[in-house]
Design a protein around this motif. Structure first.
Motif, PDB file in Angstrom:
ATOM      1  N   ASP A   1       0.852  -1.180   0.000  1.00 44.87           N
ATOM      2  CA  ASP A   1       0.000   0.000   0.000  1.00 44.87           C
ATOM      3  C   ASP A   1       0.886   1.227   0.000  1.00 44.87           C
ATOM      4  N   ASN A   2       0.748   2.008  -1.055  1.00 49.55           N
ATOM      5  CA  ASN A   2       1.595   3.190  -1.162  1.00 49.55           C
ATOM      6  C   ASN A   2       1.139   4.321  -0.249  1.00 49.55           C
TER       7      ASN A   2
ATOM      8  N   GLY B   1       7.103   7.635  -8.472  1.00 48.54           N
ATOM      9  CA  GLY B   1       8.113   6.673  -8.045  1.00 48.54           C
ATOM     10  C   GLY B   1       7.499   5.502  -7.317  1.00 48.54           C
ATOM     11  N   ASP B   2       6.514   5.798  -6.451  1.00 42.90           N
ATOM     12  CA  ASP B   2       5.844   4.723  -5.715  1.00 42.90           C
ATOM     13  C   ASP B   2       5.100   3.797  -6.662  1.00 42.90           C
ATOM     14  N   ASP B   3       4.424   4.388  -7.671  1.00 42.92           N
ATOM     15  CA  ASP B   3       3.695   3.566  -8.636  1.00 42.92           C
ATOM     16  C   ASP B   3       4.641   2.652  -9.394  1.00 42.92           C
TER      17      ASP B   3
ATOM     18  N   ASP C   1       6.688  11.894  -6.217  1.00 43.83           N
ATOM     19  CA  ASP C   1       6.754  10.799  -5.251  1.00 43.83           C
ATOM     20  C   ASP C   1       5.787   9.688  -5.630  1.00 43.83           C
ATOM     21  N   ARG C   2       4.569  10.111  -6.029  1.00 44.73           N
ATOM     22  CA  ARG C   2       3.580   9.101  -6.395  1.00 44.73           C
ATOM     23  C   ARG C   2       4.034   8.319  -7.617  1.00 44.73           C
TER      24      ARG C   2
ATOM     25  N   ASN D   1      -0.801  10.089  -0.428  1.00 43.77           N
ATOM     26  CA  ASN D   1       0.259  11.074  -0.567  1.00 43.77           C
ATOM     27  C   ASN D   1      -0.230  12.518  -0.459  1.00 43.77           C
TER      28      ASN D   1
ATOM     29  N   ARG E   1       7.608   1.544  -8.400  1.00 43.77           N
ATOM     30  CA  ARG E   1       8.083   0.479  -7.514  1.00 43.77           C
ATOM     31  C   ARG E   1       6.991  -0.555  -7.283  1.00 43.77           C
ATOM     32  N   GLY E   2       5.739  -0.077  -7.184  1.00 40.30           N
ATOM     33  CA  GLY E   2       4.628  -1.007  -6.995  1.00 40.30           C
ATOM     34  C   GLY E   2       4.462  -1.934  -8.185  1.00 40.30           C
TER      35      GLY E   2
END
Length: 253
Positions: free
Chosen positions: A117-118, A146-148, A143-144, A121, A150-151
């Motif tokens: 779970d990211n 990058g998180d997406d 940031d989102r 944000n 990585r997810g």
């Protein structure tokens, strides 16, 4: 693809080594020649045969260098046993195939592990002026993103891990089925004699139990010559494995 053609091609060690190399990356003739330790002329001959069979194809880069690569995935299965020999080749099934519907004997649980779970944000703090809000929004989007990313990678890694485990389990299941099938056919041989085509007689027994037992139904089920089916059914009857009543076959006893 014809299984016999594929077996003939793979019977040559250098062609197997070429395919192993191309499974890692596209290569040009000189690279392959140096890898195999054979002349470019011999490599070209092997490549031509593989290309004619549709196993590999080529493309030319900006420097007019010709690269060869695997054309498409193909699976070859070879079954050698005391009860028969068979080969089968096939291209991968479409990922959208209803595997549960087509393979009712299999129960596949391929739930992907959660990529995580990211979180939320959004900035819930006090906001400043317009410039501050624009800056925060830009940073948050980055940031989102990058998180997406990585997810997505985590999900791909999880799916690969699941499929790799499934591949190993299916391989083990095939070996188990092969062993059970050989054991069953040995038992058929024990009842009919060592000269019997146990797989054919096992098919006849299965056809009798899965149809109405009529000669026509059994012939259609095993897809064999009607006279061969009749002779086989009679031999099973002589061994007290089948009986005929009112023109229909059934298991004896």
């Amino acid at each position: 693809m014809d299984s016999a053609v594929l077996l003939d091609l793979l019977g040559n060690e250098n062609r197997r080594r070429i395919l192993r190399l191309l499974s890692h990356k596209p290569c040009y003739v000189t690279e392959i020649s140096e890898y195999l330790g054979v002349s470019p002329k011999a490599v070209i001959d092997h490549l031509r045969k593989l290309e004619d069979a549709g196993l590999i194809e080529s493309h030319t880069d900006d420097r007019r260098r010709k690269y060869f690569h695997i054309a498409r995935d193909v699976r070859l299965e070879v079954n050698v046993s005391r009860h028969g020999f068979g080969t089968k080749s096939a291209y991968p099934a479409n990922p959208s195939l209803d595997i549960q519907g087509r393979c009712p004997h299999m129960h596949i649980d391929l739930e992907l592990r959660s990529a995580g779970d990211n979180g939320d944000n959004e900035d819930n703090g006090e906001s400043g002026g317009d410039n501050d809000r624009d800056g925060d929004a830009t940073t948050g989007d980055g940031d989102r993103g990058g998180d997406d990313s990585r997810g997505d990678l985590a999900q791909l890694a999880a799916e690969f891990d699941e499929l790799q485990d499934l591949e190993n389990e299916l391989s083990l299941a095939q070996r188990w089925v092969h062993g059970r099938m050989s054991e069953l056919l040995d038992r058929v041989n024990d009842r009919l004699g060592v000269d019997a085509d146990s797989r054919f007689y096992a098919k006849l027994l299965a056809a009798v139990t899965s149809t109405d037992g009529s000669h026509r139904a059994v012939v259609e089920e095993v897809d064999a010559d009607p006279q061969a089916v009749e002779d086989g059914l009679q031999r099973l009857a002589d061994a007290d494995l089948l009986a005929r009543e009112s023109g229909r076959w059934r298991l004896a006893g």
